[in-house]
Design an enzyme around this catalytic site. Structure first.
Site, PDB file in Angstrom:
ATOM      1  N   GLU A 189       0.625  -0.815   0.022  1.00 51.05           N
ATOM      2  CA  GLU A 189      -0.012   0.430   0.117  1.00 51.05           C
ATOM      3  C   GLU A 189       1.330   1.348  -0.280  1.00 51.05           C
ATOM      4  OE1 GLU A 189      -3.765  -2.121   2.770  1.00 51.05           O
ATOM      5  OE2 GLU A 189      -2.035  -1.329   3.851  1.00 51.05           O
ATOM      6  N   ASP A 197      -7.455  -4.936   8.647  1.00 56.01           N
ATOM      7  CA  ASP A 197      -7.144  -3.859   7.982  1.00 56.01           C
ATOM      8  C   ASP A 197      -7.122  -3.558   6.311  1.00 56.01           C
ATOM      9  OD1 ASP A 197      -5.223  -5.680   8.362  1.00 56.01           O
ATOM     10  OD2 ASP A 197      -3.791  -3.947   8.643  1.00 56.01           O
TER      11      ASP A 197
END
Ligand SMILES: NC(=O)c1ccc[n+]([C@@H]2O[C@H](COP(=O)([O-])OP(=O)(O)OC[C@H]3O[C@@H](n4cnc5c(N)ncnc54)[C@H](O)[C@@H]3O)[C@@H](O)[C@H]2O)c1
Length: 364
Positions: free
Chosen positions: A56, A228
């Site tokens: 990410e 998450d």
């Protein structure tokens, strides 16, 4: 020049400030930034998913500073001898775009996540909370334990992990912390029984239900750290359904958090609203509260600024030529010739040194 900080520099900062001091400073910085929420240019992080994990990029900026973090999440990594989460990041000057700081963020992510968890819990948990269950005793766990001990006054932590070696490692690392009682438990249900706060920090690329409604007492605060990513959750939907849920940044958490299991209309409150007094962290003593944490770029922005200021104060880090220093900023091409000449001189100097060494050996 860009200041380069390694894990060793970050460890030295933590040593200089003490773990409690470092976590406290980070919590203050993160809180101050959440309180000026509207000043930030925000977006959900960009995620590149693959079979075994995710990579990410997390950008954010205010009017003067820009930051981004590169971070991965690969729950199978520990079997390969690598951490599940690895990260680094950059802090840059908005006015020019010049990178000021390039830093490790693997240790720092654990620090800032723990400081953010404690910040949310301070506003959401019952103020008389003293016991915590910690489910998932991997890389993040000691940081979470210490943040709740030092910043919230938790003095008993009950531990559970499906890997007993992870729990043993945590017990070893924290055995000398004064005033903190640690107890290994045989199951998540045993650890959570009667706990005021439950922290889940497990890593598994699956829709798990580590916590079910039957396991929780009235008034428990749940600090859900490990769910998450799309397809990666920790809480049974029944826990969320009955709880007051606070998130960091709704557009990101709807995709990544435990609330991915809930319909889009499921009500949540953002942490900045709680910290600025616009919305309560909890409505009554017997309510379940959930901090559905996924990690937001603002926390890394605050952490990078803390690292930069701490490194300057302590004289740590190596100023590095990440960008070529140009006498004429338009003559970038000249750098190629300059470095080619410098490399040629180095080669000549090395050859001369080698020849001199060979001659001295011959004459000896
Ligand atoms: N919210 C955030 O800001 C944030 C920040 C960092 C990490 N994380 C997430 O937190 C989680 C933990 O990260 P880490 O670096 O400690 O990972 P880790 O791999 O070092 O530790 C995870 C631990 O969870 C245990 N575990 C897995 N399934 C379990 C289960 N069903 N019951 C009990 N224990 C179980 C594993 O045995 C392991 O010891 C990861 O999912 C990571 O993505 C979130």
């Amino acid at each position: 020049m860009t200041l380069l900080l390694t894990p060793r520099d970050v460890a030295q900062i933590v040593q200089a400030q003490g773990i409690a001091g470092a976590l406290r400073r980070l919590m203050r910085e993160i809180e101050a930034d959440f309180r000026r929420w509207s000043e930030f240019d925000k977006s959900p992080r960009s995620a590149s998913h693959s079979r075994d994990g995710v990579i990410e990029l997390m950008p954010i900026a205010d009017r003067t500073l820009y930051s981004f973090k590169y971070v991965n999440g690969h729950p199978g990594n520990t079997r390969l001898g690598l951490p599940t989460v690895m990260a680094f990041g950059v802090l840059a000057d908005v006015a020019t775009g010049e990178p000021e700081l390039l830093s490790e963020l693997t240790l720092t992510t654990a620090l800032r996540t723990a400081a953010t968890s404690a910040l949310a819990a301070r506003a959401m948990a019952r103020p008389d909370s003293r016991t915590m269950a910690l489910i998932g005793n991997g890389a993040q766990a000691e940081f979470q334990a210490l943040a709740f001990h030092h910043l919230l006054g938790i003095h008993e932590i009950r531990l559970f992990d499906i890997d007993p070696a992870a729990t043993a490692k945590l017990l070893r690392n924290l055995r000398h912390v004064p005033g903190l009682a640690l107890k290994a438990c045989a199951s998540a249900a045993e650890a959570t029984r009667g706990a005021d706060i439950v922290t889940t920090a497990t890593a598994d690329k699956t829709r798990a239900a580590i916590l079910t409604p039957q396991m929780l007492s009235p008034g428990t605060h749940i600090n859900a750290v490990g769910g998450d990513c799309p397809g990666k959750t920790e809480l049974h939907p029944g826990v969320l359904q009955a709880a007051h849920v606070v998130v960091e940044y709704e557009p990101q958490t709807r995709i990544e958090g435990d609330i991915q299991q809930m319909p889009p209309s499921f009500p949540v409150v953002e942490l900045w609203q709680v910290l600025s007094g616009r919305s309560p962290g909890r409505q009554h003593d017997t309510q379940w509260t959930v901090f559905d944490s996924v990690g937001f770029a603002l926390e890394d922005f605050s952490a990078l600024r803390w690292l930069r200021d701490s490194a300057h104060a302590l004289g740590l880090g190596v100023p590095t030529e990440l960008v070529p220093p140009l006498d004429d900023p338009k003559d970038l091409f000249g750098q190629i010739a300059l470095h080619t000449r410098a490399a040629a001189i180095d080669t000549l100097a090395q050859r001369a040194a080698r020849d001199a060494l060979a001659r001295s050996r011959e004459s000896a």
